[in-house]
Design an enzyme around this catalytic site. Sequence first.
Site, PDB file in Angstrom:
ATOM      1  CB  VAL A 128      -0.943   0.010   1.219  1.00 51.75           C
ATOM      2  CG1 VAL A 128      -1.934  -1.125   1.131  1.00 51.75           C
ATOM      3  CG2 VAL A 128      -0.152  -0.053   2.517  1.00 51.75           C
ATOM      4  CB  ALA A 131       8.792   4.886   2.400  1.00 53.25           C
ATOM      5  CB  SER A 132      13.561   6.385   1.251  1.00 51.94           C
ATOM      6  OG  SER A 132      13.278   6.877   2.551  1.00 51.94           O
ATOM      7  CB  VAL A 136       3.125  -0.200   4.545  1.00 52.28           C
ATOM      8  CG1 VAL A 136       1.988  -0.671   5.447  1.00 52.28           C
ATOM      9  CG2 VAL A 136       4.070   0.716   5.314  1.00 52.28           C
ATOM     10  CE  LYS A 150       7.921   2.316   8.259  1.00 51.93           C
ATOM     11  NZ  LYS A 150       7.805   3.589   8.993  1.00 51.93           N
ATOM     12  CG  ASP A 285       7.468  12.340   8.146  1.00 51.76           C
ATOM     13  OD1 ASP A 285       7.496  13.382   7.453  1.00 51.76           O
ATOM     14  OD2 ASP A 285       7.733  11.218   7.683  1.00 51.76           O
TER      15      ASP A 285
END
Length: 511
Positions: A128, A131-132, A136, A150, A285
């Site tokens: 879904v 990221a770097s 996830v 994750k 964040d």
Amino acid sequence: MTAPAIHLWRLLKWGRILARHGALSGIERDLNTPTPVRRLARIARIGARVPAVPRYADAFQAIGPAAIKLGQTLATRPDIVGEAASNDLMRLQDALPPVPYDTIHAAMTRAFQRDPAELFASIDPVPVGAASIAQVHRGVTTDGRTVAIKVLRPGVEEDFTRAIDTYEWAAAQVEAMGGELSRLRPRLVIETFKRWTARELDLRREAASASELADAMTAEPDFLVPKIDWQRTTGRVLTLEWIDGIKLSNRAALVEAGYDMQALANTLVHAFLRQAIAEGFFHADMHQGNLFALPGGKIAAIDFGIMGRIDRRARVWLAEILYGLITGNYKRVAEIHFEAGYVPPHHNVAEFATALRAVGEPMRGMAVKDMSIGMMLDGLFNITRDFDMQTQPHLLLLQKTMVMVEGVATSLDPDINLWDAAAPFVREWIRTELGPEAAVADRLVEGFRTLSRLPDLVRNIERRFPNPPGAPPEPPLKHIEVLRVGGGWRYALVALVSAGASLGLGWVLWG
């Protein structure tokens, strides 16, 4: 230790990518850029097709995961990279191609030291989010709960270690050149970035941060934090409650679902103030992709890899600064900056207050959409230069988060006035924390703590100053200047004194 030639090669390679996206043009034009750095930027763009409009975010994405995280850090420092670059870098929200599920499944097996099928009834192989640092997947536990899983990308630690090593080397070279860049303290910026990254690479720490934030936010029932599944969490895998809501980035869907946009914006601002000022522990964040609207006008947050902390003294200063700006009490705001040591003491408090007034007064009472953020930032940066204010690394995360929260709140409600939204909370917190009742309570608590330490204090004094020995006190001796001689003369003098002492002692004993 990595050789300087390797650092230079990496910098030139990355510089080449930045040049192709036009991301070095600002460095070349800036008069504050040291000549060696400007020369390196020119070498990197030789033969490159430079676009008319720089694409900073695209350049950092092309370099790799560590650069994406560095770009997110630099997005908080428009005083270093400029307003245009800072705004563009805010687009970095880790949108990367996903790792194949077979690789992720193997990583989970190593992390759990058993087949994930023993813990999960099903796992969707399509992520879904990618990221770097991690990606996830949606899953269902063996007891029937829907969860988010994750998983760290394999090899991400090695990539970050190499990149940060070169960032540290480059920052040290630039800072040693002195001038404006030295004042901006790039080495501390990179060190702060390094600490943020170290926290993100251990998913157990992220789980602990989420759990701690959930406990701290019980006073804000409209801001939710998903529950952690500790039995399915390791250093490389994090399992938490699935959040089923609408991302705050999807404004059209929010409007169609009938959400009160103004109420959502105010909930977000109050939640941030609760975290930063009242608790001193905040989600750092809070971009639109990490925030979801839930039924009942609630907001849920995800991704707790980057968290910020502020001690109580700094929170008091922050609250007083915000309240001073809200009420136009620039003199008090200036005094706090001097008390906190943010402005060197050789400057004048009244002059600093006047400089703050010149920036803050035009913005008071205006909606965010009507403010000239660029002019305000330019005025603030001129103040930091004029008054020799150095970068405060412990406030970098707070500055970054404030910019993010402002952006999200404005996207929800363009007419929001952040001063008006913040004023009630800040006013109440100052009254309860700094009012006379709070002062008396603080004194009582401090007094009881001092009393409780008295027995240990007495014992330490006794150890440091024991009772005198049985021998009588020695008489005071006449001060005699010591003859400073060296080599053989020193030994001859010692021998002579020793012989004389022996003869004198014999005469006393035997007459």
